[in-house]
Write a protein that holds these residues in place. Structure first.
Motif, mmCIF file in Angstrom:
data_model
loop_
_atom_site.group_PDB
_atom_site.id
_atom_site.type_symbol
_atom_site.label_atom_id
_atom_site.label_comp_id
_atom_site.label_asym_id
_atom_site.label_seq_id
_atom_site.Cartn_x
_atom_site.Cartn_y
_atom_site.Cartn_z
ATOM 1 N N ALA A 146 -25.885 30.073 61.161
ATOM 2 C CA ALA A 146 -27.020 29.673 62.013
ATOM 3 C C ALA A 146 -27.126 28.156 62.086
ATOM 4 N N ASN A 147 -26.966 27.498 60.949
ATOM 5 C CA ASN A 147 -27.033 26.033 60.925
ATOM 6 C C ASN A 147 -25.867 25.406 61.678
ATOM 7 N N SER A 148 -24.698 26.011 61.560
ATOM 8 C CA SER A 148 -23.504 25.467 62.215
ATOM 9 C C SER A 148 -23.589 25.594 63.731
ATOM 10 N N LEU A 149 -24.127 26.700 64.206
ATOM 11 C CA LEU A 149 -24.236 26.909 65.657
ATOM 12 C C LEU A 149 -25.202 25.930 66.317
ATOM 13 N N SER A 150 -26.169 25.464 65.542
ATOM 14 C CA SER A 150 -27.178 24.555 66.110
ATOM 15 C C SER A 150 -26.987 23.101 65.681
ATOM 16 N N ALA A 151 -25.878 22.811 64.992
ATOM 17 C CA ALA A 151 -25.666 21.470 64.428
ATOM 18 C C ALA A 151 -25.592 20.391 65.505
ATOM 19 N N LYS A 152 -26.263 19.276 65.258
ATOM 20 C CA LYS A 152 -26.227 18.118 66.158
ATOM 21 C C LYS A 152 -25.699 16.872 65.456
ATOM 22 N N SER A 153 -25.552 16.933 64.150
ATOM 23 C CA SER A 153 -25.126 15.763 63.382
ATOM 24 C C SER A 153 -23.646 15.857 63.017
ATOM 25 N N GLY A 154 -23.108 14.733 62.565
ATOM 26 C CA GLY A 154 -21.709 14.691 62.157
ATOM 27 C C GLY A 154 -20.762 14.232 63.235
ATOM 28 N N PHE A 155 -21.320 13.729 64.352
ATOM 29 C CA PHE A 155 -20.475 13.359 65.481
ATOM 30 C C PHE A 155 -20.637 11.895 65.903
ATOM 31 N N THR A 156 -21.376 11.105 65.132
ATOM 32 C CA THR A 156 -21.568 9.689 65.460
ATOM 33 C C THR A 156 -20.830 8.831 64.451
ATOM 34 N N PRO A 157 -19.789 8.118 64.871
ATOM 35 C CA PRO A 157 -19.002 7.316 63.930
ATOM 36 C C PRO A 157 -19.777 6.097 63.459
ATOM 37 N N PRO A 158 -19.401 5.544 62.309
ATOM 38 C CA PRO A 158 -20.058 4.321 61.823
ATOM 39 C C PRO A 158 -19.679 3.127 62.692
ATOM 40 N N TYR A 185 -17.886 2.748 69.994
ATOM 41 C CA TYR A 185 -16.581 2.089 69.924
ATOM 42 C C TYR A 185 -16.451 0.945 70.932
ATOM 43 N N LEU A 186 -16.941 1.166 72.134
ATOM 44 C CA LEU A 186 -16.854 0.099 73.143
ATOM 45 C C LEU A 186 -17.598 -1.148 72.686
ATOM 46 N N LYS A 187 -18.736 -0.957 72.052
ATOM 47 C CA LYS A 187 -19.511 -2.092 71.540
ATOM 48 C C LYS A 187 -18.761 -2.793 70.409
ATOM 49 N N LEU A 188 -18.152 -1.995 69.533
ATOM 50 C CA LEU A 188 -17.350 -2.570 68.443
ATOM 51 C C LEU A 188 -16.203 -3.405 68.996
ATOM 52 N N TRP A 189 -15.543 -2.879 70.015
ATOM 53 C CA TRP A 189 -14.372 -3.556 70.581
ATOM 54 C C TRP A 189 -14.745 -4.710 71.500
ATOM 55 N N PRO A 241 -13.727 18.125 67.646
ATOM 56 C CA PRO A 241 -14.187 17.236 68.726
ATOM 57 C C PRO A 241 -13.013 16.353 69.155
ATOM 58 N N LEU A 242 -12.156 16.908 69.994
ATOM 59 C CA LEU A 242 -10.843 16.311 70.269
ATOM 60 C C LEU A 242 -10.921 14.898 70.840
ATOM 61 N N TYR A 243 -11.780 14.684 71.829
ATOM 62 C CA TYR A 243 -11.880 13.348 72.418
ATOM 63 C C TYR A 243 -12.439 12.350 71.406
ATOM 64 N N LEU A 244 -13.422 12.772 70.655
ATOM 65 C CA LEU A 244 -13.990 11.906 69.623
ATOM 66 C C LEU A 244 -12.917 11.507 68.621
ATOM 67 N N GLN A 245 -12.106 12.457 68.192
ATOM 68 C CA GLN A 245 -11.033 12.153 67.240
ATOM 69 C C GLN A 245 -9.993 11.228 67.852
ATOM 70 N N ALA A 246 -9.752 11.367 69.148
ATOM 71 C CA ALA A 246 -8.816 10.484 69.842
ATOM 72 C C ALA A 246 -9.313 9.042 69.815
ATOM 73 N N TRP A 247 -10.589 8.855 70.100
ATOM 74 C CA TRP A 247 -11.164 7.509 70.055
ATOM 75 C C TRP A 247 -11.158 6.978 68.625
ATOM 76 N N GLN A 248 -11.361 7.836 67.679
ATOM 77 C CA GLN A 248 -11.299 7.425 66.274
ATOM 78 C C GLN A 248 -9.902 6.927 65.916
ATOM 79 N N ALA A 261 -22.321 15.138 72.617
ATOM 80 C CA ALA A 261 -23.010 14.017 73.272
ATOM 81 C C ALA A 261 -23.674 13.131 72.231
ATOM 82 N N SER A 262 -22.840 12.470 71.429
ATOM 83 C CA SER A 262 -23.351 11.648 70.335
ATOM 84 C C SER A 262 -23.353 10.161 70.651
ATOM 85 N N GLY A 263 -22.822 9.799 71.838
ATOM 86 C CA GLY A 263 -22.727 8.389 72.183
ATOM 87 C C GLY A 263 -21.589 7.661 71.486
#
Length: 370
Positions: free
Chosen positions: A42-54, A363-367, A311-318, A356-358
């Motif tokens: 139940a928690n995993s299906l509704s998870a919103k965290s864990g997708f914003t890189p430092p 990354y664009l701001k970092l770069w 999160p394939l695109y997120l991992q690509a940017w990482q 949709a974590s932004g």
């Protein structure tokens, strides 16, 4: 004699009490396993965290760089998804991605690695290519001054096996999530599972072993078989394998897990031929990668129940950020993205799980680019 008789009665009662306590504890433990799985799912299906890189990294480096991407198998939707994201992110830095096709074979991947090294690319991404299998080529790249980076190229995230970093979700979290879904769905009903893996890849073995370990915690679950089947040959091999398992295990065959969605895709024709409903057992659950074909099967309720998506695109940017940090001589951010549990209740409308974590803006701001 009477004293001995009394002692015997006391001992028998004590043993009965102990046995009763063990049974009650066992029942409670079994109930706890199911309850824990249901909460976790139940928690995993509704998870919103864990997708914003430092927000840790460097300004854009080395405009005009060429990055080699050695794709283990270009028919793998996870790899092509990451490749699409890598191209998107690299473009923002003025980099070019040159693709080398490993053709889904060890020799093909070695040839591709050697070609990338000979081309003197500025950095090298192992796209699903196992770093242990290609250990000599990773060493050769390093000796040539070419830093290597991986996506699903080892069993754990972070620096290892000669790579500056290996980008992946935690395989143990992915496996626990997939197994928990079956445990939660079955509840107190007995069920049997088959787990498909590919011994060519360390990350695949780590996933399948962990799925089996989770299922074995549940008294209602049975691991019927762990089947080693090459990912690249699922469309050719899975129909016959599934047909055989339907005959072998019958109604005991409740779920099958694949270390990615290719196994569900390969199984569908056999299930259909056997007259099994697209929404009936055995149910397919994928422990990665969550490509477009998987999402469509889940969305349309056709021979796949759920997936634990990367999160394939997120991992690509990482990955691109890790390369940029390496070019700048700064430490690569230590961060692992969460996977996303997807079933019909939360399947995204698009072709990929893209939280949709932004993260792009981070990354664009970092770069320092737009």
């Amino acid at each position: 004699m009477k004293k001995n008789a009394r002692l015997g009665i006391i001992a028998s009662v004590s043993l009965a009490l102990v046995a009763s306590t063990v049974v009650v504890a066992s029942q409670a433990s079994a109930a706890d396993v199911v309850a824990t799985a249901k909460t976790y799912v139940a928690n995993s299906l509704s998870a919103k965290s864990g997708f914003t890189p430092p927000a840790v990294g460097a300004k854009a480096q080395k405009s005009g760089a060429t990055i080699g991407f050695v794709a283990s198998d270009l028919s793998n939707g996870g790899i092509t998804g990451v490749l699409a994201g890598v191209k998107q992110a690299a473009k923002k830095l003025g980099w070019t991605i040159k693709v080398y096709d490993g053709q889904a074979t060890p020799s093909g991947r070695t040839t591709a690695m050697n070609a990338a090294i000979a081309d003197k690319v500025d950095a090298l991404i192992l796209g699903g290519t196992d770093a242990t299998e290609q250990a000599a080529q990773v060493v050769a790249a390093t000796a040539a001054g070419i830093p290597t980076f991986g996506w699903h190229s080892g069993p754990t995230p972070g620096a290892s096996l000669g790579m500056k970093t290996n980008v992946t979700t935690d395989p143990l979290v992915v496996s626990r999530t997939a197994a928990s879904y079956a445990i939660a769905k079955s509840g107190t009903k007995k069920f049997g599972v088959v787990i498909f893996t590919d011994s060519q890849y360390q990350v695949a073995i780590a996933k399948s072993d962990a799925i089996a370990a989770e299922i074995k915690k549940d008294k209602y679950g049975t691991v019927l078989e762990i089947k080693d089947t090459p990912i690249s040959s699922t469309s050719q091999l899975m129909p016959a394998i599934i047909s055989s398992m339907l005959q072998k295990y019958g109604s005991k065959f409740t779920y099958f897990f694949g270390i990615n969605g290719a196994y569900a895709n390969g199984a569908a024709p056999a299930l259909q031929s056997a007259g099994i409903s697209p929404t009936g057992a055995p149910f397919a659950i994928a422990a990665g990668d969550g490509d477009s074909a998987e999402l469509n099967r889940i969305r349309t309720s056709k021979y796949q129940l759920a997936t634990v998506a990367e999160p394939l695109y997120l991992q690509a940017w990482q990955l691109i950020d890790a390369i940029n940090s390496t070019f700048a001589g700064v430490k690569i951010a230590k961060w692992v993205a969460a996977p996303g549990l997807i079933d019909k209740s939360n399947v995204p409308k698009g072709d990929i799980f893209d939280p949709a974590s932004g993260y792009r803006n981070v990354y664009l701001k970092l770069w320092g680019v737009k």
